[in-house]
Each structure stands twice: as structure tokens, then as C-alpha cells.
Scaffold this motif. Structure first.
Motif, PDB file in Angstrom:
ATOM      1  N   TRP A 286     -22.488  -3.525 -94.126  1.00 44.66           N
ATOM      2  CA  TRP A 286     -22.526  -2.061 -94.251  1.00 44.66           C
ATOM      3  C   TRP A 286     -21.664  -1.583 -95.413  1.00 44.66           C
ATOM      4  O   TRP A 286     -22.027  -0.653 -96.135  1.00 44.66           O
ATOM      5  N   LEU A 287     -20.543  -2.232 -95.592  1.00 44.91           N
ATOM      6  CA  LEU A 287     -19.684  -1.910 -96.716  1.00 44.91           C
ATOM      7  C   LEU A 287     -20.382  -2.259 -98.039  1.00 44.91           C
ATOM      8  O   LEU A 287     -20.365  -1.478 -98.997  1.00 44.91           O
ATOM      9  N   PHE A 288     -21.034  -3.413 -98.070  1.00 46.94           N
ATOM     10  CA  PHE A 288     -21.814  -3.799 -99.255  1.00 46.94           C
ATOM     11  C   PHE A 288     -22.882  -2.745 -99.550  1.00 46.94           C
ATOM     12  O   PHE A 288     -23.072  -2.349-100.703  1.00 46.94           O
ATOM     13  N   LEU A 289     -23.575  -2.273 -98.529  1.00 45.38           N
ATOM     14  CA  LEU A 289     -24.626  -1.275 -98.727  1.00 45.38           C
ATOM     15  C   LEU A 289     -24.061   0.045 -99.246  1.00 45.38           C
ATOM     16  O   LEU A 289     -24.712   0.731-100.045  1.00 45.38           O
ATOM     17  N   LEU A 290     -22.854   0.408 -98.825  1.00 45.42           N
ATOM     18  CA  LEU A 290     -22.208   1.612 -99.359  1.00 45.42           C
ATOM     19  C   LEU A 290     -21.890   1.455-100.847  1.00 45.42           C
ATOM     20  O   LEU A 290     -22.148   2.362-101.645  1.00 45.42           O
ATOM     21  N   PHE A 291     -21.348   0.313-101.216  1.00 47.51           N
ATOM     22  CA  PHE A 291     -21.075   0.065-102.635  1.00 47.51           C
ATOM     23  C   PHE A 291     -22.376  -0.003-103.432  1.00 47.51           C
ATOM     24  O   PHE A 291     -22.450   0.493-104.560  1.00 47.51           O
ATOM     25  N   LEU A 292     -23.391  -0.586-102.846  1.00 49.42           N
ATOM     26  CA  LEU A 292     -24.681  -0.664-103.521  1.00 49.42           C
ATOM     27  C   LEU A 292     -25.269   0.730-103.717  1.00 49.42           C
ATOM     28  O   LEU A 292     -25.826   1.032-104.782  1.00 49.42           O
ATOM     29  N   ALA A 293     -25.132   1.592-102.731  1.00 48.40           N
ATOM     30  CA  ALA A 293     -25.606   2.974-102.868  1.00 48.40           C
ATOM     31  C   ALA A 293     -24.872   3.675-104.013  1.00 48.40           C
ATOM     32  O   ALA A 293     -25.487   4.411-104.788  1.00 48.40           O
ATOM     33  N   ALA A 294     -23.571   3.430-104.140  1.00 50.53           N
ATOM     34  CA  ALA A 294     -22.799   4.039-105.240  1.00 50.53           C
ATOM     35  C   ALA A 294     -23.303   3.540-106.585  1.00 50.53           C
ATOM     36  O   ALA A 294     -23.451   4.327-107.533  1.00 50.53           O
ATOM     37  N   THR A 295     -23.588   2.260-106.680  1.00 51.34           N
ATOM     38  CA  THR A 295     -24.057   1.726-107.966  1.00 51.34           C
ATOM     39  C   THR A 295     -25.440   2.257-108.312  1.00 51.34           C
ATOM     40  O   THR A 295     -25.703   2.615-109.462  1.00 51.34           O
ATOM     41  N   PHE A 296     -26.317   2.325-107.335  1.00 51.84           N
ATOM     42  CA  PHE A 296     -27.661   2.813-107.633  1.00 51.84           C
ATOM     43  C   PHE A 296     -27.681   4.328-107.849  1.00 51.84           C
ATOM     44  O   PHE A 296     -28.534   4.832-108.577  1.00 51.84           O
ATOM     45  N   ALA A 297     -26.735   5.043-107.269  1.00 49.17           N
ATOM     46  CA  ALA A 297     -26.613   6.472-107.579  1.00 49.17           C
ATOM     47  C   ALA A 297     -26.209   6.636-109.046  1.00 49.17           C
ATOM     48  O   ALA A 297     -26.752   7.489-109.755  1.00 49.17           O
ATOM     49  N   ALA A 298     -25.283   5.814-109.502  1.00 44.89           N
ATOM     50  CA  ALA A 298     -24.895   5.843-110.922  1.00 44.89           C
ATOM     51  C   ALA A 298     -26.089   5.474-111.790  1.00 44.89           C
ATOM     52  O   ALA A 298     -26.349   6.106-112.815  1.00 44.89           O
ATOM     53  N   GLY A 299     -26.821   4.460-111.378  1.00 37.35           N
ATOM     54  CA  GLY A 299     -27.979   4.015-112.137  1.00 37.35           C
ATOM     55  C   GLY A 299     -29.118   5.013-112.152  1.00 37.35           C
ATOM     56  O   GLY A 299     -29.985   4.962-113.033  1.00 37.35           O
TER      57      GLY A 299
END
Length: 162
Positions: free
Chosen positions: A4-17
Motif C-alpha cells: 500500500w505504501l508502494f502504491l502511494l509512492f507510485l501514485a505520486a510519481t504518476f501524478a507528476a508524470g
């Protein structure tokens, strides 16, 4: 690693992208003079997707560890600069103003790489491709500015749809 923590960080990266979708390269970018060593267009989404997966992995690994304060601060700083560069370069077509942002991004990624290594070796290794890619991107940004000295940036009033 907490998924779940990985998915939160992934959401942040894809929001930037997502800024790449909001400000696509378009005809303006295609018309620019580029150095001979410019990566092919197909490589950009492949590289960024891989980098975003790696830095989400790194962030999730380090977030739960003691002594992570600087690593998390640099993680946040690099994603902020990452988010800002695309609208300035592609949205405003301002290659000159994008250079200090790129410098900040490069320094933030370097800081993230070092501080992630200090906390977790795998997390530090996950940042290495990003540091290499941002180094190439910074050189490309500078080379394109030099090769296109007459390019004028858009003004905010130029973006008004009315």
C-alpha cells in the motif's frame, strides 16, 4: 515492503508524470533543432515509466526505516521539481526558465540517491538510473537552448483560450 505504501509512492510519481499528458511535446518540439545524441522519442515513456516504478519502490522501502528524514525530504523535493519542469519546458516553451528547474531536479535526485543509499542500498540503487537519465535530460535541455537561440517562450496571455 508494504504494497500500500508502494502504491502511494507510485501514485505520486504518476501524478507528476501526468504533466506529460497535460503538456505534450507536439509540433513545437518536433520543429526544434536537436543534438545528434537526442534519445529516440519512444525511449522517453519507457524510461520514465521505469524510473517512476524504481523511485516508488525506493520511497516505499525507505519510508518505514529509521533515519529516513533526509531521504524522504529529497524524495519529496525531486518529485516537486519533476512535476514543475514539464509545464515550463513544454507548456510555456521556455527552455531558458526550465534550466534552473532542471538544475534543482538534478541536485534533488543526487541528494535522494545519496540519502537513500545511506538508509538502504537497494533504494539507493533504484535511484541511479534516474540520476543518469536526468543528467542526459539536463544536457539535452542546455543543448536545445543553444541550438534554438531564437525560440521565444509563450507568455501566459498566449495560453488564454478566449
Amino acid at each position: 515492503m508494504d504494497i500500500w505504501l508502494f502504491l502511494l509512492f507510485l501514485a505520486a510519481t504518476f501524478a507528476a508524470g501526468a504533466t506529460g499528458g497535460l503538456f505534450p511535446t507536439g509540433e513545437w518540439y518536433k520543429s526544434l533543432n536537436k543534438p545528434s545524441w537526442t534519445p529516440p522519442n519512444w525511449l522517453f515513456p519507457v524510461a520514465w515509466t521505469s524510473i517512476y516504478l524504481l523511485i516508488a519502490f525506493a520511497g516505499a522501502r525507505v519510508a518505514v526505516l529509521d533515519g529516513n528524514a533526509y531521504a524522504m525530504a529529497f524524495w519529496g523535493l525531486q518529485i516537486a521539481f519533476n512535476t514543475l519542469w514539464t509545464p515550463v519546458f513544454f507548456g510555456l516553451r521556455n527552455m531558458k526558465a526550465s534550466l534552473p528547474i532542471m538544475a534543482g531536479l538534478w541536485l534533488a535526485v543526487l541528494g535522494a540517491t545519496i540519502t537513500h543509499f545511506q538508509v538502504d542500498t537497494l533504494a539507493g540503487l533504484a535511484f541511479v538510473p534516474y540520476l543518469v537519465w536526468v543528467t542526459v535530460a539536463a544536457a539535452l535541455n542546455l543543448a536545445m537552448l543553444r541550438l534554438n537561440p531564437d525560440q521565444k517562450a509563450l507568455q501566459l496571455r498566449d495560453l488564454d483560450p478566449s
